[in-house]
Design a protein around this motif. Structure first.
Motif, PDB file in Angstrom:
ATOM      1  N   LYS A   1       2.081 -22.626  24.399  1.00 35.68           N
ATOM      2  CA  LYS A   1       1.410 -21.383  25.215  1.00 35.68           C
ATOM      3  C   LYS A   1       0.814 -22.685  26.116  1.00 35.68           C
ATOM      4  N   ALA A   2       0.057 -23.798  26.511  1.00 30.98           N
ATOM      5  CA  ALA A   2      -1.039 -24.292  27.306  1.00 30.98           C
ATOM      6  C   ALA A   2      -1.162 -24.194  28.757  1.00 30.98           C
ATOM      7  N   ARG A   3      -2.057 -23.846  29.633  1.00 33.90           N
ATOM      8  CA  ARG A   3      -2.402 -24.101  30.154  1.00 33.90           C
ATOM      9  C   ARG A   3      -3.647 -24.778  31.333  1.00 33.90           C
ATOM     10  N   ASN A   4      -3.805 -25.573  30.088  1.00 30.83           N
ATOM     11  CA  ASN A   4      -5.036 -26.517  30.176  1.00 30.83           C
ATOM     12  C   ASN A   4      -4.034 -27.746  30.843  1.00 30.83           C
ATOM     13  N   PRO A   5      -4.794 -28.230  31.676  1.00 27.98           N
ATOM     14  CA  PRO A   5      -3.838 -29.310  32.289  1.00 27.98           C
ATOM     15  C   PRO A   5      -4.369 -31.014  31.626  1.00 27.98           C
ATOM     16  N   SER A   6      -5.588 -30.458  30.550  1.00 28.99           N
ATOM     17  CA  SER A   6      -6.116 -31.862  29.639  1.00 28.99           C
ATOM     18  C   SER A   6      -5.297 -31.614  28.450  1.00 28.99           C
ATOM     19  N   MET A   7      -4.219 -30.560  27.942  1.00 29.77           N
ATOM     20  CA  MET A   7      -3.005 -30.098  27.161  1.00 29.77           C
ATOM     21  C   MET A   7      -1.973 -30.744  27.384  1.00 29.77           C
ATOM     22  N   VAL A   8      -2.134 -30.434  28.965  1.00 24.67           N
ATOM     23  CA  VAL A   8      -0.334 -30.607  28.846  1.00 24.67           C
ATOM     24  C   VAL A   8      -0.268 -31.894  28.787  1.00 24.67           C
ATOM     25  N   SER A   9      -1.410 -32.366  29.674  1.00 28.52           N
ATOM     26  CA  SER A   9      -0.916 -34.110  29.944  1.00 28.52           C
ATOM     27  C   SER A   9      -0.695 -34.779  28.942  1.00 28.52           C
ATOM     28  N   ARG A  10      -1.545 -34.729  27.395  1.00 24.00           N
ATOM     29  CA  ARG A  10      -0.814 -35.000  26.093  1.00 24.00           C
ATOM     30  C   ARG A  10       0.945 -35.582  26.953  1.00 24.00           C
ATOM     31  N   GLY A  11       1.723 -34.600  26.832  1.00 22.65           N
ATOM     32  CA  GLY A  11       2.739 -34.765  27.046  1.00 22.65           C
ATOM     33  C   GLY A  11       3.457 -36.072  28.024  1.00 22.65           C
ATOM     34  N   GLU A  12       2.500 -36.676  28.882  1.00 19.62           N
ATOM     35  CA  GLU A  12       2.832 -37.193  29.515  1.00 19.62           C
ATOM     36  C   GLU A  12       3.228 -38.693  29.274  1.00 19.62           C
ATOM     37  N   PHE A  13       2.559 -39.023  27.833  1.00 22.96           N
ATOM     38  CA  PHE A  13       2.549 -39.926  26.782  1.00 22.96           C
ATOM     39  C   PHE A  13       3.787 -40.493  26.880  1.00 22.96           C
ATOM     40  N   GLY A  14       5.000 -39.129  26.049  1.00 21.01           N
ATOM     41  CA  GLY A  14       5.932 -39.653  26.242  1.00 21.01           C
ATOM     42  C   GLY A  14       7.089 -40.094  26.773  1.00 21.01           C
ATOM     43  N   ALA A  15       6.486 -40.696  28.195  1.00 22.06           N
ATOM     44  CA  ALA A  15       7.005 -41.613  29.436  1.00 22.06           C
ATOM     45  C   ALA A  15       6.729 -42.258  28.990  1.00 22.06           C
ATOM     46  N   ILE A  16       5.189 -42.711  28.832  1.00 16.14           N
ATOM     47  CA  ILE A  16       4.698 -44.004  28.652  1.00 16.14           C
ATOM     48  C   ILE A  16       5.951 -44.693  27.193  1.00 16.14           C
ATOM     49  N   ALA A  17       6.142 -44.262  26.364  1.00 15.78           N
ATOM     50  CA  ALA A  17       5.801 -44.605  24.918  1.00 15.78           C
ATOM     51  C   ALA A  17       8.146 -44.932  24.677  1.00 15.78           C
ATOM     52  N   VAL A  18       8.551 -43.770  25.682  1.00 14.51           N
ATOM     53  CA  VAL A  18      10.071 -43.587  26.001  1.00 14.51           C
ATOM     54  C   VAL A  18      10.942 -45.269  26.266  1.00 14.51           C
ATOM     55  N   PRO A  19       9.977 -45.712  27.211  1.00 13.61           N
ATOM     56  CA  PRO A  19      11.218 -47.307  28.020  1.00 13.61           C
ATOM     57  C   PRO A  19      10.114 -48.729  26.183  1.00 13.61           C
ATOM     58  N   ARG A  20       8.812 -48.051  25.759  1.00 11.53           N
ATOM     59  CA  ARG A  20       8.856 -48.842  24.870  1.00 11.53           C
ATOM     60  C   ARG A  20       9.823 -49.309  23.441  1.00 11.53           C
ATOM     61  N   ILE A  21      10.666 -47.632  23.261  1.00  7.51           N
ATOM     62  CA  ILE A  21      11.209 -47.439  21.794  1.00  7.51           C
ATOM     63  C   ILE A  21      12.326 -47.728  22.669  1.00  7.51           C
ATOM     64  N   LEU A  22      13.339 -47.689  23.966  1.00  5.71           N
ATOM     65  CA  LEU A  22      14.019 -48.536  24.328  1.00  5.71           C
ATOM     66  C   LEU A  22      14.493 -49.743  23.864  1.00  5.71           C
ATOM     67  N   ASP A  23      12.742 -50.063  24.123  1.00  6.00           N
ATOM     68  CA  ASP A  23      13.183 -51.870  24.200  1.00  6.00           C
ATOM     69  C   ASP A  23      13.317 -52.606  23.068  1.00  6.00           C
ATOM     70  N   LEU A  24      12.671 -51.256  21.727  1.00  2.97           N
ATOM     71  CA  LEU A  24      12.698 -51.818  20.463  1.00  2.97           C
ATOM     72  C   LEU A  24      13.596 -51.477  19.765  1.00  2.97           C
ATOM     73  N   LEU A  25      14.496 -50.849  20.134  1.00  2.51           N
ATOM     74  CA  LEU A  25      16.203 -50.392  19.729  1.00  2.51           C
ATOM     75  C   LEU A  25      17.100 -51.845  20.323  1.00  2.51           C
ATOM     76  N   LYS A  26      16.822 -51.875  21.445  1.00  8.50           N
ATOM     77  CA  LYS A  26      17.808 -52.947  22.346  1.00  8.50           C
ATOM     78  C   LYS A  26      17.289 -54.513  21.404  1.00  8.50           C
ATOM     79  N   LYS A  27      16.399 -54.625  21.074  1.00  7.77           N
ATOM     80  CA  LYS A  27      16.282 -55.917  20.492  1.00  7.77           C
ATOM     81  C   LYS A  27      16.084 -55.806  18.845  1.00  7.77           C
TER      82      LYS A  27
END
Length: 295
Positions: free
Chosen positions: A22-48
């Motif tokens: 139930k966060a509305r603090n921009p800093s806390m919510v921004s933690r989720g943005e890293f998921g979009a950075i990480a997914v391509p890394r994970i996909l590259d690992l799975l592809k390898k």
């Protein structure tokens, strides 16, 4: 017989902070943005490693990052339903719970044209209606309950329980459960949420736990499923991704190990264990078939 390994990733992005916390603090919510950075890394690992993955995606995430969801689909990975905005189903009445299922389905279809056959509840929370609702929507399996470890089972409806009367086991239904456990989830091991979760464990500690769990399953549960739950915004940090690489190499080195999406595993398990046959098998979760109500 083989042991199957399911590498599953809950791509929650901002939804976990908005829905569960139930966060509305921009800093806390921004933690989720890293998921979009990480997914391509994970996909590259799975592809390898030429491995399939299962991605459990809230509708809110699918609409925020449709291009990433399309890439997950296009690279052959499974997508499952993971709520609308990582909400607890028990916080809603039946109409509200169904509306969240609808919104999640609509978002996944809009983002990537997919209709999942699997469901994982946000934070593994259920209401007393959830299993019936999943059946109504035609889901083949769920991965949210904890009644076993590496052995699937058919879920039940209409269990009744309190602290004064004996536990009442309801009937098993045609919804395969792929059990989960918090010890097999990266979030409590690694994340820090003030007044809630104090993880920040060394990756070597988690690597030891998961390896030992895997070795136990490999030695003792032929035909079972090693089901590990990861979150891109958690596992995608550099040192943890290095741990995942090591774990994949360890799992691949064991004889008789295959990697599977949850959906592909369920299809094979269901074919080998149809509900009527399974009910007669004496499985511990087949309580209704054991005549317990008649004792």
């Amino acid at each position: 017989m083989t042991l199957s390994c399911a590498l599953t990733f809950d791509f929650d992005a901002m939804s976990v902070w908005l829905g569960s916390y139930k966060a509305r603090n921009p800093s806390m919510v921004s933690r989720g943005e890293f998921g979009a950075i990480a997914v391509p890394r994970i996909l590259d690992l799975l592809k390898k490693h030429e491995l399939p993955g299962t991605f459990c995606i809230p509708g809110h995430t699918a609409l925020a990052y449709p291009d990433i969801v399309k890439r997950i689909r296009d690279e052959g990975h499974e997508i499952t339903h993971h709520g609308w905005v990582h909400e607890n189903p028990a916080d809603f009445d039946e109409a509200g719970e169904r509306a969240n299922i609808d919104k999640g389905l609509e978002a996944l279809h809009k983002a990537a044209g997919v209709r999942p056959k699997g469901y994982r509840s946000p934070s593994w929370d259920f209401s007393e209606r959830t299993i019936k609702i999943l059946l109504d929507y035609g889901f083949s399996y769920d991965s949210s309950l904890m009644g076993s470890d590496f052995i699937p089972y058919y879920a039940r409806i209409d269990d009744r329980f309190d602290d004064k009367t004996p536990y009442h086991f309801g009937p098993n239904v045609d919804l395969v459960e792929l059990p989960v456990a918090w010890v097999m989830d990266d979030f409590p091991h690694f994340e820090f949420v003030d007044k809630d979760t104090y993880g920040l464990s060394a990756s070597t500690k988690v690597e030891e736990i998961w390896t030992d769990e895997f070795d136990y399953a490999h030695r003792n549960i032929p035909g079972g499923l090693f089901n590990v739950t990861m979150h891109p915004q958690v596992i995608g940090r550099g040192h943890r991704l290095m741990m995942l690489k090591r774990l994949i190499n360890t799992f691949k080195s064991r004889d008789g190990v295959t990697f599977s999406t949850m959906g592909a595993y369920v299809d094979q398990w269901r074919a080998n264990n149809p509900l009527d046959k399974w009910l007669k098998s004496g499985a511990p979760q087949a309580q209704n078939a054991c005549g317990r109500d008649g004792l």
